[in-house]
Design a protein around this motif. Structure first.
Motif, PDB file in Angstrom:
ATOM      1  N   GLY A   6       0.813  -1.200   0.000  1.00 23.28           N
ATOM      2  CA  GLY A   6       0.000   0.000   0.000  1.00 23.28           C
ATOM      3  C   GLY A   6       0.849   1.254   0.000  1.00 23.28           C
ATOM      4  O   GLY A   6       1.994   1.250  -0.457  1.00 23.28           O
ATOM      5  N   LEU A   7       0.298   2.309   0.558  1.00 22.55           N
ATOM      6  CA  LEU A   7       0.965   3.607   0.539  1.00 22.55           C
ATOM      7  C   LEU A   7       2.188   3.656   1.454  1.00 22.55           C
ATOM      8  O   LEU A   7       2.919   4.636   1.451  1.00 22.55           O
ATOM      9  CB  LEU A   7      -0.033   4.712   0.914  1.00 22.55           C
ATOM     10  N   GLN A   8       2.428   2.583   2.189  1.00 17.42           N
ATOM     11  CA  GLN A   8       3.588   2.532   3.079  1.00 17.42           C
ATOM     12  C   GLN A   8       4.861   2.104   2.347  1.00 17.42           C
ATOM     13  O   GLN A   8       5.926   2.061   2.948  1.00 17.42           O
ATOM     14  CB  GLN A   8       3.338   1.572   4.250  1.00 17.42           C
ATOM     15  N   MET A   9       4.768   1.757   1.069  1.00 15.71           N
ATOM     16  CA  MET A   9       5.987   1.384   0.352  1.00 15.71           C
ATOM     17  C   MET A   9       6.974   2.550   0.402  1.00 15.71           C
ATOM     18  O   MET A   9       6.571   3.695   0.586  1.00 15.71           O
ATOM     19  CB  MET A   9       5.686   1.013  -1.099  1.00 15.71           C
ATOM     20  N   GLY A  13      -2.468  -0.467  -2.370  1.00 19.33           N
ATOM     21  CA  GLY A  13      -2.239   0.943  -2.667  1.00 19.33           C
ATOM     22  C   GLY A  13      -3.395   1.562  -3.418  1.00 19.33           C
ATOM     23  O   GLY A  13      -3.821   2.684  -3.130  1.00 19.33           O
ATOM     24  N   LEU A  14      -3.924   0.833  -4.382  1.00 19.11           N
ATOM     25  CA  LEU A  14      -5.074   1.327  -5.133  1.00 19.11           C
ATOM     26  C   LEU A  14      -6.293   1.450  -4.226  1.00 19.11           C
ATOM     27  O   LEU A  14      -7.031   2.437  -4.292  1.00 19.11           O
ATOM     28  CB  LEU A  14      -5.371   0.391  -6.314  1.00 19.11           C
ATOM     29  N   ALA A  15      -6.496   0.470  -3.357  1.00 16.63           N
ATOM     30  CA  ALA A  15      -7.617   0.523  -2.420  1.00 16.63           C
ATOM     31  C   ALA A  15      -7.504   1.753  -1.517  1.00 16.63           C
ATOM     32  O   ALA A  15      -8.473   2.491  -1.324  1.00 16.63           O
ATOM     33  CB  ALA A  15      -7.665  -0.758  -1.580  1.00 16.63           C
ATOM     34  N   ALA A  16      -6.304   1.977  -0.989  1.00 14.68           N
ATOM     35  CA  ALA A  16      -6.093   3.136  -0.115  1.00 14.68           C
ATOM     36  C   ALA A  16      -6.296   4.441  -0.876  1.00 14.68           C
ATOM     37  O   ALA A  16      -6.920   5.373  -0.373  1.00 14.68           O
ATOM     38  CB  ALA A  16      -4.698   3.085   0.501  1.00 14.68           C
TER      39      ALA A  16
END
Length: 192
Positions: A41-44, A115-118
């Motif tokens: 997700g956005l934590q990458m 990531g897309l979901a977030a």
């Protein structure tokens, strides 16, 4: 100054090789970012992307000055793909069946890409408004079937669909069957 001291510009084959190498590096960066965004997700992180791509961090930062720039590039492409899927459902001969197939499929698709979901529910990096407008058009198109509430609208869609997505992300629940189940529950919320 001796003729050996003159700096000559690189020859065309050398420039061409560098451009090809840069293009390959860019493709590896994008592929690595897609994978990591889907997994983490956005934590990458940019260091993770660089490592997975087999390039230095500077190579990533050259094209994408911030992590958000990289995420936006990936997510915009993915939102366009979702929009195409939504338009295909809108083109269905049976709008209700198109909606019925689309919503659970959308939620299952989002489980494969954190990531897309977030990005979908957050709307911070890439606004989901256009996609939600298309889904609302699909709901409108399904109303004449009599199997969708006549008072259902875009606000209802945002609250019910995005609420499900948000809660599943917040609860860190990524089971595809669970998301598909909630997709069916979203559809039930729109029935008369």
């Amino acid at each position: 100054m001796a003729s050996s001291d003159i700096i000559r510009p690189p020859t065309e084959p050398a420039r061409s090789h560098r451009r090809l190498d840069a293009r390959r590096n860019h493709e590896r960066v994008i592929a690595a970012a897609r994978e990591l965004l889907a997994q983490h997700g956005l934590q990458m992180t940019v260091p993770q992307v660089a490592e997975r791509a087999g390039v230095g961090r500077a190579t990533v930062y050259r094209s994408y000055p911030t992590k958000d720039d990289l995420i936006v590039a990936i997510v915009q492409e993915q939102f366009q793909q979702l929009e195409q899927r939504t338009l295909a459902a809108l083109d269905s001969d049976d709008a209700y069946q198109g909606l019925r197939d689309y919503i659970p499929d959308l939620l299952e698709h989002l489980t494969r890409n954190r990531g897309l979901a977030a990005a979908f529910f957050e709307g911070r990096l890439v606004p989901a408004g256009r996609l939600l407008e298309l889904i609302a058009r699909l709901v409108e198109a399904a109303k004449p079937s009599g199997r969708i509430r006549q008072d259902a609208g875009e606000l209802d869609l945002r609250v019910v669909l995005c609420g499900v997505i948000r809660q599943l992300i917040t609860l860190d629940r990524w089971d595809q069957a669970l998301w598909r189940r909630y997709g069916h529950m979203v559809l039930n919320a729109f029935r008369p």
